[in-house]
Design a protein around this motif. Structure first.
Motif, short mmCIF file in Angstrom:
data_model
loop_
_atom_site.label_atom_id
_atom_site.label_comp_id
_atom_site.label_asym_id
_atom_site.label_seq_id
_atom_site.Cartn_x
_atom_site.Cartn_y
_atom_site.Cartn_z
N ALA A 103 -23.53 18.42 -14.98
CA ALA A 103 -22.30 17.72 -14.64
C ALA A 103 -21.99 17.76 -13.15
N THR A 104 -22.17 18.91 -12.53
CA THR A 104 -21.85 19.01 -11.10
C THR A 104 -22.81 18.16 -10.26
N VAL A 105 -24.07 18.08 -10.68
CA VAL A 105 -25.05 17.27 -9.97
C VAL A 105 -24.74 15.78 -10.17
N LEU A 106 -24.50 15.39 -11.42
CA LEU A 106 -24.20 13.99 -11.72
C LEU A 106 -22.92 13.53 -11.04
N GLN A 159 -12.35 14.86 -7.12
CA GLN A 159 -12.13 14.28 -8.44
C GLN A 159 -13.42 13.85 -9.15
N SER A 160 -14.55 14.00 -8.51
CA SER A 160 -15.80 13.49 -9.09
C SER A 160 -16.21 14.24 -10.35
N LEU A 161 -15.99 15.57 -10.36
CA LEU A 161 -16.37 16.34 -11.55
C LEU A 161 -15.49 15.96 -12.73
N LEU A 162 -14.20 15.78 -12.48
CA LEU A 162 -13.32 15.35 -13.56
C LEU A 162 -13.72 13.97 -14.07
N ALA A 163 -14.15 13.09 -13.17
CA ALA A 163 -14.61 11.76 -13.58
C ALA A 163 -15.86 11.87 -14.46
N THR A 164 -16.76 12.77 -14.10
CA THR A 164 -17.98 12.97 -14.88
C THR A 164 -17.66 13.48 -16.27
N LEU A 165 -16.77 14.48 -16.34
CA LEU A 165 -16.39 15.03 -17.65
C LEU A 165 -15.57 14.02 -18.45
#
Length: 424
Positions: free
Chosen positions: A37-40, A50-56
């Motif tokens: 998730a952190t890589v994606l 906010q990118s990690l929240l968007a991925t999750l």
């Protein structure tokens, strides 16, 4: 063959092994997404706060497709046979994983990269919808009655082999590549591996025989013409019980196991590589505990084992997450292993307990209505909600509290449900 099916003769060992190993692909892909998730978040959403929240969030949104896929594949499995639905779902999974590995990233096409990833996650979730329930039904219907708990629990053990493979490939990829190369092209490697694995499972599935229970239905002329309608009309209580069991299994697995690497990374407790290594240890723990719990449920019953596990889920997770956030390395490992064992136990006994709520006629549709709806709610949304609540409250034990709330809500259902373990 039909006469054998009417006598309840178990399927060939080869078909059972192929079915049992089939869930490797499903859980490889979905745990890979969370472990990566952190890589994606950097590759497809450009990085940033906010990118990690968007991925999750993409993970959570895609889960809404699971019940739809489960209903479609469940109807196919109930009307045309378990083998048909398992072949179709795996073919779609292979396609989704291969295209994911070929996607352009954020640097090339901007925000469209994230939308394409979400679209493929939805396709994957749709195909996975009928996967796990189809395998569980297949194993239950082919196993000897006195070993149903053990044999059906192997679907959960095989799932964790998939998770173990995902974390191993992820850890190896992260460990061997610099972050620049990982973000530029290295992230594609685990998805290519998954596509190859899915294709190989599809080939193996083509040799499987049909479920003896479905052949019994064909021989007796009891194959349902409207399995969803029949299940809703006659098995509403069973749907509710499977929903409750799956709610507990989903939140313990997705928060207590697959969310843990994200939790450890975002709280600064461990780095990405160390978190993935820890997940390998947790996966091994689940693989070891699953057949033991399945066997125990064959001996003492599904109901008492589930009830005890629900109590453990209400008591242990909050302290385990607090321990992982503030403890030593040994305490972090201990916390992760305890969470993994509890979650693995729920999954192990939950597999036969949910499938046994329904007769063979309409079983896949019943599981679709109960199990996959609960998984969509408590599996897909839970990692995103846990991450959001930690950011809002600063309380590291929030994920454990989430598990405890669901366990306490489900416990009355478990204590009052009928025992489903066959007497002989």
């Amino acid at each position: 063959m039909k006469a054998a099916a009417q006598r309840g003769t178990p399927m060939t060992r080869a078909s059972m092994v192929i079915a049992g190993l089939s869930t490797v692909v499903e859980w490889y892909d979905f745990t890979l997404y969370l472990y990566f998730a952190t890589v994606l978040s950097r590759v497809f959403f450009g990085g940033g706060a906010q990118s990690l929240l968007a991925t999750l969030a993409g993970f959570a949104i895609s889960y809404a497709m699971r019940p739809l896929g489960a209903l479609m594949f469940g109807i196919i499995g109930d009307k045309l046979g378990r083998r048909h639905t398992l072949l179709m779902s795996m073919a779609l999974m292979t396609l989704a994983m291969l295209i994911t590995a070929l996607l352009p990233d954020y640097q090339r096409i901007g925000p469209a990269a994230g939308y394409l990833l979400l679209l493929l996650r939805c396709l994957m979730a749709f195909s996975v919808g009928g996967e796990y329930t189809g395998v569980v039904a297949y194993l239950l219907e082919g196993a000897a009655r006195r070993h149903r708990g053990l044999v059906t629990s192997l679907a959960s053990a095989a799932s964790e082999i998939g998770a173990l493979l995902a974390v191993g490939v992820s850890a190896l990829t992260v460990g061997l590549l610099s972050q620049h190369n990982l973000d530029a092209w290295g992230w594609r490697i685990p998805f290519f591996v998954g596509a190859a694995l899915a294709a190989s499972i599809w080939i193996a599935r083509s040799t499987m025989q049909e479920s003896p229970d479905f052949e019994r239905q064909q021989a007796r002329g009891t194959v349902p013409t409207s399995p969803v309608r029949d299940t809703l009309a006659h098995h509403r209580a069973a749907i509710w019980r499977t929903f409750a069991i799956s709610a507990l299994g989903s939140i313990t697995y997705y928060v207590g196991i697959t969310y843990v690497p994200v939790f450890l990374s975002t709280t600064g407790t461990l780095g990405e590589g160390e978190s993935l290594t820890l997940s390998t240890i947790a996966a091994v723990a689940v693989i070891l505990v699953t057949p033991s719990v399945g066997t125990l449920s064959d001996r003492v019953g599904r109901k008492p084992v589930l009830a005890v596990l629900a109590v453990l889920c209400a008591v242990l997770p909050s302290s385990m997450f607090a321990l992982m956030a503030n403890g030593s390395l040994a305490q972090i490992v201990a916390g992760a292993v305890v969470l993994a064992c509890v979650a693995g136990g729920v999954s192990a006994v939950g597999a036969p307990a949910t499938a046994e709520q329904f007769p063979g006629e309409g079983r896949l549709s019943g599981l679709a209505l109960g199990v996959t709806v609960a998984t969509a709610i408590f599996g897909g949304v839970s990692p995103f909600l846990a991450e959001l609540l930690i950011k809002l409250t600063g309380w590291a034990a929030v994920p454990g509290a989430m598990i405890a709330v669901i366990a306490l809500a489900v416990l009355p259902v478990l204590l009052t449900m009928p025992e489903t373990r066959p007497i002989a």
